[in-house]
Design a protein around this motif. Structure first.
Motif, PDB file in Angstrom:
ATOM      1  N   CYS A 179      34.964  32.903  47.738  1.00 17.84           N
ATOM      2  CA  CYS A 179      33.725  33.453  47.182  1.00 17.84           C
ATOM      3  C   CYS A 179      32.509  32.824  47.878  1.00 17.84           C
ATOM      4  O   CYS A 179      31.523  33.499  48.160  1.00 17.84           O
ATOM      5  CB  CYS A 179      33.698  33.200  45.681  1.00 17.84           C
ATOM      6  SG  CYS A 179      32.377  34.058  44.816  1.00 17.84           S
ATOM      7  N   ILE A 218      37.474  32.395  34.351  1.00 21.16           N
ATOM      8  CA  ILE A 218      37.765  33.760  34.806  1.00 21.16           C
ATOM      9  C   ILE A 218      39.049  33.789  35.634  1.00 21.16           C
ATOM     10  O   ILE A 218      39.882  34.684  35.506  1.00 21.16           O
ATOM     11  CB  ILE A 218      36.568  34.319  35.623  1.00 21.16           C
ATOM     12  CG1 ILE A 218      35.348  34.474  34.715  1.00 21.16           C
ATOM     13  CG2 ILE A 218      36.923  35.649  36.274  1.00 21.16           C
ATOM     14  CD1 ILE A 218      34.056  34.800  35.439  1.00 21.16           C
ATOM     15  N   ILE A 219      39.211  32.773  36.455  1.00 22.38           N
ATOM     16  CA  ILE A 219      40.375  32.751  37.347  1.00 22.38           C
ATOM     17  C   ILE A 219      41.664  32.435  36.584  1.00 22.38           C
ATOM     18  O   ILE A 219      42.707  33.015  36.840  1.00 22.38           O
ATOM     19  CB  ILE A 219      40.148  31.720  38.490  1.00 22.38           C
ATOM     20  CG1 ILE A 219      39.078  32.250  39.452  1.00 22.38           C
ATOM     21  CG2 ILE A 219      41.437  31.413  39.247  1.00 22.38           C
ATOM     22  CD1 ILE A 219      38.583  31.252  40.470  1.00 22.38           C
ATOM     23  N   TYR A 231      40.232  30.294  45.862  1.00 18.34           N
ATOM     24  CA  TYR A 231      39.481  31.488  45.464  1.00 18.34           C
ATOM     25  C   TYR A 231      37.976  31.265  45.443  1.00 18.34           C
ATOM     26  O   TYR A 231      37.206  32.114  45.880  1.00 18.34           O
ATOM     27  CB  TYR A 231      39.970  31.972  44.093  1.00 18.34           C
ATOM     28  CG  TYR A 231      41.473  32.104  44.048  1.00 18.34           C
ATOM     29  CD1 TYR A 231      42.132  32.966  44.929  1.00 18.34           C
ATOM     30  CD2 TYR A 231      42.248  31.332  43.185  1.00 18.34           C
ATOM     31  CE1 TYR A 231      43.520  33.058  44.923  1.00 18.34           C
ATOM     32  CE2 TYR A 231      43.629  31.425  43.173  1.00 18.34           C
ATOM     33  CZ  TYR A 231      44.260  32.280  44.044  1.00 18.34           C
ATOM     34  OH  TYR A 231      45.622  32.371  44.052  1.00 18.34           O
ATOM     35  N   GLN A 232      37.556  30.106  44.918  1.00 18.93           N
ATOM     36  CA  GLN A 232      36.117  29.852  44.862  1.00 18.93           C
ATOM     37  C   GLN A 232      35.540  29.631  46.266  1.00 18.93           C
ATOM     38  O   GLN A 232      34.405  29.986  46.537  1.00 18.93           O
ATOM     39  CB  GLN A 232      35.829  28.672  43.947  1.00 18.93           C
ATOM     40  CG  GLN A 232      35.972  29.060  42.484  1.00 18.93           C
ATOM     41  CD  GLN A 232      36.287  27.877  41.604  1.00 18.93           C
ATOM     42  OE1 GLN A 232      37.431  27.572  41.349  1.00 18.93           O
ATOM     43  NE2 GLN A 232      35.264  27.201  41.132  1.00 18.93           N
ATOM     44  N   PRO A 265      29.743  32.083  38.143  1.00 18.51           N
ATOM     45  CA  PRO A 265      29.072  33.299  38.620  1.00 18.51           C
ATOM     46  C   PRO A 265      27.552  33.242  38.461  1.00 18.51           C
ATOM     47  O   PRO A 265      26.817  33.756  39.302  1.00 18.51           O
ATOM     48  CB  PRO A 265      29.660  34.398  37.725  1.00 18.51           C
ATOM     49  CG  PRO A 265      30.973  33.879  37.277  1.00 18.51           C
ATOM     50  CD  PRO A 265      30.805  32.390  37.161  1.00 18.51           C
ATOM     51  N   LEU A 300      30.592  26.100  44.602  1.00 15.50           N
ATOM     52  CA  LEU A 300      30.519  27.183  43.615  1.00 15.50           C
ATOM     53  C   LEU A 300      31.491  26.972  42.448  1.00 15.50           C
ATOM     54  O   LEU A 300      32.683  26.774  42.648  1.00 15.50           O
ATOM     55  CB  LEU A 300      30.837  28.522  44.291  1.00 15.50           C
ATOM     56  CG  LEU A 300      30.851  29.712  43.343  1.00 15.50           C
ATOM     57  CD1 LEU A 300      29.442  30.111  42.949  1.00 15.50           C
ATOM     58  CD2 LEU A 300      31.584  30.884  43.951  1.00 15.50           C
ATOM     59  N   CYS A 336      33.858  30.165  36.661  1.00 12.38           N
ATOM     60  CA  CYS A 336      34.886  30.700  37.572  1.00 12.38           C
ATOM     61  C   CYS A 336      36.281  30.278  37.110  1.00 12.38           C
ATOM     62  O   CYS A 336      37.212  31.083  37.126  1.00 12.38           O
ATOM     63  CB  CYS A 336      34.666  30.182  38.992  1.00 12.38           C
ATOM     64  SG  CYS A 336      33.171  30.801  39.740  1.00 12.38           S
ATOM     65  N   CYS A 384      38.666  37.724  38.563  1.00 12.91           N
ATOM     66  CA  CYS A 384      38.070  37.330  39.849  1.00 12.91           C
ATOM     67  C   CYS A 384      38.760  38.143  40.954  1.00 12.91           C
ATOM     68  O   CYS A 384      39.972  38.000  41.140  1.00 12.91           O
ATOM     69  CB  CYS A 384      38.289  35.837  40.080  1.00 12.91           C
ATOM     70  SG  CYS A 384      37.864  35.307  41.752  1.00 12.91           S
ATOM     71  N   PRO A 385      38.032  38.959  41.689  1.00  8.76           N
ATOM     72  CA  PRO A 385      38.678  39.784  42.723  1.00  8.76           C
ATOM     73  C   PRO A 385      39.425  38.955  43.771  1.00  8.76           C
ATOM     74  O   PRO A 385      40.401  39.433  44.342  1.00  8.76           O
ATOM     75  CB  PRO A 385      37.511  40.528  43.376  1.00  8.76           C
ATOM     76  CG  PRO A 385      36.385  40.420  42.426  1.00  8.76           C
ATOM     77  CD  PRO A 385      36.598  39.185  41.611  1.00  8.76           C
ATOM     78  N   PHE A 386      38.951  37.718  44.015  1.00  9.68           N
ATOM     79  CA  PHE A 386      39.642  36.890  45.007  1.00  9.68           C
ATOM     80  C   PHE A 386      40.997  36.415  44.476  1.00  9.68           C
ATOM     81  O   PHE A 386      41.912  36.150  45.239  1.00  9.68           O
ATOM     82  CB  PHE A 386      38.775  35.690  45.398  1.00  9.68           C
ATOM     83  CG  PHE A 386      37.481  36.111  46.015  1.00  9.68           C
ATOM     84  CD1 PHE A 386      37.452  36.645  47.295  1.00  9.68           C
ATOM     85  CD2 PHE A 386      36.293  36.025  45.298  1.00  9.68           C
ATOM     86  CE1 PHE A 386      36.251  37.060  47.862  1.00  9.68           C
ATOM     87  CE2 PHE A 386      35.096  36.443  45.858  1.00  9.68           C
ATOM     88  CZ  PHE A 386      35.080  36.963  47.136  1.00  9.68           C
ATOM     89  N   PRO A 417      27.878  37.947  42.304  1.00 10.17           N
ATOM     90  CA  PRO A 417      29.154  37.658  42.953  1.00 10.17           C
ATOM     91  C   PRO A 417      30.062  38.883  42.838  1.00 10.17           C
ATOM     92  O   PRO A 417      29.806  39.787  42.031  1.00 10.17           O
ATOM     93  CB  PRO A 417      29.700  36.477  42.148  1.00 10.17           C
ATOM     94  CG  PRO A 417      29.041  36.575  40.823  1.00 10.17           C
ATOM     95  CD  PRO A 417      27.694  37.204  41.050  1.00 10.17           C
ATOM     96  N   LEU A 418      31.105  38.874  43.627  1.00 11.66           N
ATOM     97  CA  LEU A 418      31.960  40.059  43.708  1.00 11.66           C
ATOM     98  C   LEU A 418      32.514  40.496  42.345  1.00 11.66           C
ATOM     99  O   LEU A 418      32.614  41.689  42.060  1.00 11.66           O
ATOM    100  CB  LEU A 418      33.115  39.762  44.679  1.00 11.66           C
ATOM    101  CG  LEU A 418      33.826  40.952  45.293  1.00 11.66           C
ATOM    102  CD1 LEU A 418      32.859  41.930  45.917  1.00 11.66           C
ATOM    103  CD2 LEU A 418      34.834  40.477  46.341  1.00 11.66           C
ATOM    104  N   CYS A 419      32.858  39.529  41.490  1.00 11.65           N
ATOM    105  CA  CYS A 419      33.421  39.874  40.179  1.00 11.65           C
ATOM    106  C   CYS A 419      32.441  40.711  39.366  1.00 11.65           C
ATOM    107  O   CYS A 419      32.813  41.689  38.722  1.00 11.65           O
ATOM    108  CB  CYS A 419      33.816  38.608  39.406  1.00 11.65           C
ATOM    109  SG  CYS A 419      32.513  37.377  39.259  1.00 11.65           S
TER     110      CYS A 419
HETATM  111 FE1  SF4 Z   1      33.319  35.525  40.332  1.00  3.95          FE
HETATM  112 FE2  SF4 Z   1      33.793  32.912  40.556  1.00  3.95          FE
HETATM  113 FE3  SF4 Z   1      35.584  34.716  41.446  1.00  3.95          FE
HETATM  114 FE4  SF4 Z   1      33.276  34.363  42.719  1.00  3.95          FE
HETATM  115  S1  SF4 Z   1      34.946  32.853  42.466  1.00  3.95           S
HETATM  116  S2  SF4 Z   1      34.201  36.296  42.231  1.00  3.95           S
HETATM  117  S3  SF4 Z   1      31.901  33.971  41.035  1.00  3.95           S
HETATM  118  S4  SF4 Z   1      34.960  34.378  39.322  1.00  3.95           S
END
Ligand code: SF4
Length: 430
Positions: free
Chosen positions: A346, A292-293, A342-343, A366, A363, A289, A306-308, A207-209
């Motif tokens: 992704c 992380i978010i 955000y998910q 990750p 999702l 996720c 999370c890049p999103f 995934p992008l992260c």
């Molecule tokens: Fe990573 Fe989850 Fe964000 Fe996707 S939504 S980039 S898997 S943290």
């Protein structure tokens, strides 16, 4: 016998009293729940409602809300999770009670920040709209008369007293970050991935992260501790053995400013620790996720997160362009990011990079992204075993349970965070 018969009568009387609280399947309750419930029920009600709201979020971006397919899918989920599924239907006391209590618990958990509040309100509004629209006109009237539609402002005022309850505070705090997907502590792919594959996998299946963390590590030969935690546990989850992890991080770090001696004395310990070979011997699991978010946002010089959620939209756009995502796809991703989905953004990224119309799963993690990607790319099979590194196969030799052994358990999450604080102490060096 007499005692138990009397107790039964008393119980029936109480249940009868409570039934009167729920004259309608559709609720717009004015009083918070007052009955005593067990912590187990508290937790399971909350998790089920969280599952329901996640489904509502998914349906809301996939289908028109008034469409038949939206309604059918939502009704199926309501039935599956045992919530009232058809307003003002038959006597469904248990479902109504669960609806009432679970809504109140999530109100408590989700009133703690503006982001959480908005997400919760959006999903609950969609649920309410669906249920309300299912009513006939006369039932709508009856319902509106019953609830009188007067209400008092925000649940947040109840928080100070509830947060002083040591049993509920960790549950509520972790509920809003809690993860309701499968458990990635079971590393069935351990030893099936070679270090040489990681560059290619990071492009195809990360995934992008994680793709961002891998690129930053390759470019600067270093990651700060937030990045090492997030990426290191992800790599462990996709199957890197302890020996592979030590080799991977060492090779990269000694290309930068860290010499081999410093690596062996400092960083190697923390890697062994994350594999449960040092300290409390806890076998740490990869971050979801939600974790992380919602926690530990990156600051200047960090690549975790999370890049999103954490990237500036313009930077995100440039990154997606550099990955050759078509402009229409980028616009869809950015629209979802704008709506704080955000998910789902992704998931859209997954669809665009794997050339599928429907991702076919919700999702949450990750490592789930990685597993699903590998399944898809290998035609439904697990990642192929590319080499036999027999000496590297890791057995879990610790006696403690894995920290996320029940991925749906908020109490496990609470325990996890306490223990991760211990681990993070070993990652103090930048
Ligand atoms: Fe990573 Fe989850 Fe964000 Fe996707 S939504 S980039 S898997 S943290």
């Amino acid at each position: 016998m007499e005692f138990s018969s009397r107790a039964r009568q008393r119980h029936a009387r109480l249940a009868g009293d409570r039934r009167e609280q729920y004259p309608h399947s559709l609720q717009f309750y004015l009083e918070p729940p007052t009955e005593s419930i067990s912590l187990v029920e508290f937790e399971s009600f909350a998790i089920d409602r969280l599952r329901l709201l996640k489904v509502i979020e998914n349906l809301g971006v996939s289908y028109v809300r008034s469409s038949d397919v939206y309604k059918v899918k939502l009704e199926t989920e309501l039935r599956k999770l045992k919530f009232p599924y058809r307003a003002l239907a038959e006597d469904d006391y248990e479902a109504r009670r669960k609806d009432h209590i679970s809504h109140f618990i999530l109100r408590l958990a989700y009133c703690q920040s503006e982001d959480l509040r908005r997400w919760f309100l959006q999903q609950e509004m969609d649920l309410f709209r669906y249920r309300f629209n299912e009513l006939t006109e006369s039932l709508m009237q009856k319902f509106l008369e019953h609830v009188n539609l007067s209400f008092e402002a925000l649940t947040a005022r109840s928080l100070p007293s509830i947060q002083s309850d040591e049993r509920l505070k960790p549950l509520l705090n972790h509920l809003s970050h809690s993860y309701v997907g499968p458990d990635y502590s079971i590393q069935k792919n351990t030893g099936k991935i070679s270090l040489e594959q990681i560059d290619a996998l990071s492009v195809k299946s990360f995934p992008l992260c994680m793709r961002q963390l891998h690129r930053a590590l390759r470019d600067s030969h270093h990651l700060r501790h937030g990045g090492r935690m997030q990426y290191g546990l992800f790599l462990k989850g996709i199957g890197l053995t302890l020996e592979q992890a030590l080799e991977f991080w060492k090779k990269e770090f000694i290309r930068g400013k860290v010499d081999a001696d410093k690596f062996d004395k400092g960083y190697a310990y923390s890697i062994r620790h994350s594999y449960g070979k040092e300290g409390k011997r806890t076998d740490y699991t990869p971050y979801s996720c939600m974790k992380i978010i919602m926690s530990n946002p990156p600051s200047q010089g960090d690549y975790h997160g999370c890049p999103f959620r954490h990237s500036d939209p313009e930077l995100l756009k440039q990154k997606l362009q550099s990955y050759k995502i078509p402009p229409s796809g980028i616009a869809q991703v950015l629209e979802l990011v704008k709506g704080m989905h955000y998910q789902l953004a992704c998931q859209k990224y997954f669809e665009l990079t794997h050339d599928v119309d429907d991702i076919g799963f919700s999702l949450n993690h990750p490592n789930q992204y990685f597993t699903e990607s590998q399944k898809l790319l290998s035609g439904g099979r697990e990642p192929k075993k590319e080499f036999n590194n027999s000496g590297n196969f890791q057995q879990k030799n610790n006696s403690q349970e894995s920290i996320n052994s029940s991925s749906t358990s908020t109490s496990s999450s609470a325990k996890a965070d306490t223990e991760l604080e211990g681990l993070e102490a070993y990652f103090t060096e930048d």
